[in-house]
Structure formats: C-alpha cells, structure tokens
Scaffold this motif. Sequence first.
Motif, PDB file in Angstrom:
ATOM      1  N   ALA A 233       1.397  16.079  -2.664  1.00  6.88           N
ATOM      2  CA  ALA A 233       0.351  17.086  -2.857  1.00  6.88           C
ATOM      3  C   ALA A 233       0.840  18.459  -2.408  1.00  6.88           C
ATOM      4  O   ALA A 233       0.573  19.468  -3.067  1.00  6.88           O
ATOM      5  CB  ALA A 233      -0.910  16.683  -2.102  1.00  6.88           C
ATOM      6  N   ALA A 234       1.570  18.504  -1.289  1.00 10.01           N
ATOM      7  CA  ALA A 234       2.107  19.781  -0.803  1.00 10.01           C
ATOM      8  C   ALA A 234       3.093  20.379  -1.806  1.00 10.01           C
ATOM      9  O   ALA A 234       3.111  21.594  -2.017  1.00 10.01           O
ATOM     10  CB  ALA A 234       2.782  19.583   0.547  1.00 10.01           C
ATOM     11  N   ALA A 235       3.879  19.532  -2.441  1.00  4.63           N
ATOM     12  CA  ALA A 235       4.815  20.011  -3.455  1.00  4.63           C
ATOM     13  C   ALA A 235       4.067  20.605  -4.649  1.00  4.63           C
ATOM     14  O   ALA A 235       4.470  21.640  -5.189  1.00  4.63           O
ATOM     15  CB  ALA A 235       5.722  18.872  -3.908  1.00  4.63           C
TER      16      ALA A 235
ATOM     17  N   VAL B 204      -7.190   9.729   0.300  1.00  2.00           N
ATOM     18  CA  VAL B 204      -8.443   9.408   1.000  1.00  2.00           C
ATOM     19  C   VAL B 204      -8.965   8.048   0.543  1.00  2.00           C
ATOM     20  O   VAL B 204      -9.419   7.239   1.348  1.00  2.00           O
ATOM     21  CB  VAL B 204      -9.488  10.515   0.748  1.00  2.00           C
ATOM     22  N   ALA B 205      -8.875   7.781  -0.743  1.00  4.23           N
ATOM     23  CA  ALA B 205      -9.378   6.508  -1.286  1.00  4.23           C
ATOM     24  C   ALA B 205      -8.570   5.321  -0.774  1.00  4.23           C
ATOM     25  O   ALA B 205      -9.113   4.234  -0.595  1.00  4.23           O
ATOM     26  CB  ALA B 205      -9.348   6.548  -2.805  1.00  4.23           C
ATOM     27  N   ASN B 206      -7.285   5.521  -0.537  1.00  3.72           N
ATOM     28  CA  ASN B 206      -6.421   4.438  -0.077  1.00  3.72           C
ATOM     29  C   ASN B 206      -6.381   4.304   1.440  1.00  3.72           C
ATOM     30  O   ASN B 206      -5.746   3.395   1.951  1.00  3.72           O
ATOM     31  CB  ASN B 206      -4.997   4.628  -0.617  1.00  3.72           C
ATOM     32  N   ALA B 207      -7.033   5.218   2.126  1.00  3.75           N
ATOM     33  CA  ALA B 207      -7.012   5.189   3.616  1.00  3.75           C
ATOM     34  C   ALA B 207      -7.912   4.104   4.151  1.00  3.75           C
ATOM     35  O   ALA B 207      -8.747   3.545   3.590  1.00  3.75           O
ATOM     36  CB  ALA B 207      -7.425   6.538   4.168  1.00  3.75           C
TER      37      ALA B 207
ATOM     38  N   ALA C 121       0.845  -1.188   0.000  1.00  2.00           N
ATOM     39  CA  ALA C 121       0.000   0.000   0.000  1.00  2.00           C
ATOM     40  C   ALA C 121       0.884   1.242   0.000  1.00  2.00           C
ATOM     41  O   ALA C 121       1.919   1.273   0.651  1.00  2.00           O
ATOM     42  CB  ALA C 121      -0.908   0.002   1.225  1.00  2.00           C
ATOM     43  N   PRO C 122       0.479   2.291  -0.728  1.00  2.00           N
ATOM     44  CA  PRO C 122       1.267   3.522  -0.748  1.00  2.00           C
ATOM     45  C   PRO C 122       1.302   4.167   0.639  1.00  2.00           C
ATOM     46  O   PRO C 122       0.362   4.062   1.407  1.00  2.00           O
ATOM     47  CB  PRO C 122       0.529   4.419  -1.732  1.00  2.00           C
ATOM     48  N   ASN C 123       2.383   4.812   0.927  1.00  2.00           N
ATOM     49  CA  ASN C 123       2.558   5.510   2.192  1.00  2.00           C
ATOM     50  C   ASN C 123       1.694   6.777   2.188  1.00  2.00           C
ATOM     51  O   ASN C 123       1.878   7.637   1.331  1.00  2.00           O
ATOM     52  CB  ASN C 123       4.038   5.866   2.351  1.00  2.00           C
ATOM     53  N   PRO C 124       0.763   6.944   3.146  1.00  2.00           N
ATOM     54  CA  PRO C 124      -0.101   8.127   3.152  1.00  2.00           C
ATOM     55  C   PRO C 124       0.672   9.435   3.242  1.00  2.00           C
ATOM     56  O   PRO C 124       0.290  10.424   2.615  1.00  2.00           O
ATOM     57  CB  PRO C 124      -0.986   7.930   4.384  1.00  2.00           C
ATOM     58  N   SER C 125       1.759   9.448   3.988  1.00  5.17           N
ATOM     59  CA  SER C 125       2.521  10.689   4.091  1.00  5.17           C
ATOM     60  C   SER C 125       3.186  11.037   2.757  1.00  5.17           C
ATOM     61  O   SER C 125       3.424  12.212   2.474  1.00  5.17           O
ATOM     62  CB  SER C 125       3.556  10.609   5.204  1.00  5.17           C
ATOM     63  N   ALA C 126       3.457  10.050   1.948  1.00  2.00           N
ATOM     64  CA  ALA C 126       4.034  10.321   0.623  1.00  2.00           C
ATOM     65  C   ALA C 126       3.032  11.081  -0.237  1.00  2.00           C
ATOM     66  O   ALA C 126       3.406  12.005  -0.965  1.00  2.00           O
ATOM     67  CB  ALA C 126       4.439   9.028  -0.055  1.00  2.00           C
TER      68      ALA C 126
ATOM     69  N   ARG D 190      -5.079  18.162  -5.839  1.00  2.00           N
ATOM     70  CA  ARG D 190      -6.380  17.635  -5.406  1.00  2.00           C
ATOM     71  C   ARG D 190      -6.520  16.161  -5.757  1.00  2.00           C
ATOM     72  O   ARG D 190      -7.088  15.380  -4.996  1.00  2.00           O
ATOM     73  CB  ARG D 190      -7.513  18.442  -6.036  1.00  2.00           C
ATOM     74  N   SER D 191      -6.017  15.774  -6.896  1.00  2.00           N
ATOM     75  CA  SER D 191      -6.067  14.371  -7.313  1.00  2.00           C
ATOM     76  C   SER D 191      -5.272  13.496  -6.347  1.00  2.00           C
ATOM     77  O   SER D 191      -5.723  12.426  -5.959  1.00  2.00           O
ATOM     78  CB  SER D 191      -5.517  14.239  -8.733  1.00  2.00           C
ATOM     79  N   LEU D 192      -4.098  13.958  -5.968  1.00  2.00           N
ATOM     80  CA  LEU D 192      -3.275  13.195  -5.021  1.00  2.00           C
ATOM     81  C   LEU D 192      -3.953  13.091  -3.664  1.00  2.00           C
ATOM     82  O   LEU D 192      -3.911  12.049  -3.027  1.00  2.00           O
ATOM     83  CB  LEU D 192      -1.904  13.850  -4.886  1.00  2.00           C
ATOM     84  N   GLU D 193      -4.583  14.174  -3.229  1.00  2.00           N
ATOM     85  CA  GLU D 193      -5.298  14.149  -1.956  1.00  2.00           C
ATOM     86  C   GLU D 193      -6.472  13.163  -2.020  1.00  2.00           C
ATOM     87  O   GLU D 193      -6.741  12.460  -1.059  1.00  2.00           O
ATOM     88  CB  GLU D 193      -5.782  15.531  -1.584  1.00  2.00           C
ATOM     89  N   ALA D 194      -7.149  13.118  -3.155  1.00  2.00           N
ATOM     90  CA  ALA D 194      -8.267  12.184  -3.318  1.00  2.00           C
ATOM     91  C   ALA D 194      -7.766  10.740  -3.302  1.00  2.00           C
ATOM     92  O   ALA D 194      -8.425   9.857  -2.731  1.00  2.00           O
ATOM     93  CB  ALA D 194      -9.003  12.479  -4.624  1.00  2.00           C
TER      94      ALA D 194
END
Length: 56
Positions: free
Chosen positions: A14-16, A53-56, A4-9, A46-50
């Motif tokens: 997204a911040a970048a 959320v989807a992977n959480a 699973a991808p790292n949520p902080s990544a 926004r796509s990265l943030e979505a």
Amino acid sequence: MQHAPNPSAFQQHAAAWRARAIAALHSNSSLSVRLARYNSAMARARSLEAQEVANA
C-alpha cells in the motif's frame, strides 16, 4: 493449506502505491492524466489497506 498473508506485506504494498500516486502528481503530463493516475493508485492503496484490515 493456504497461509495467511503477511500484514506487513500489505502495508508495504500500500505504501508503494501511495508513493506511486504522489509521483503521478509530479509527472510531466496534463492535469487530467495526473489526476487519473493519482486516483487510480490511491484506490489501489486503499483496497490493499482494506484487505489488511479484513485479514487481521
């Protein structure tokens, strides 16, 4: 097996993109170019943030 991808990544990425969007507003380009670059970068953020959320 995929990990699973790292949520902080997602958050960092997204911040970048948000920082890139703000930088686009301050660039030495025409208003239409600055706005287009800003909108593109914010859509990516926004796509990265979505995805986060989807992977959480």
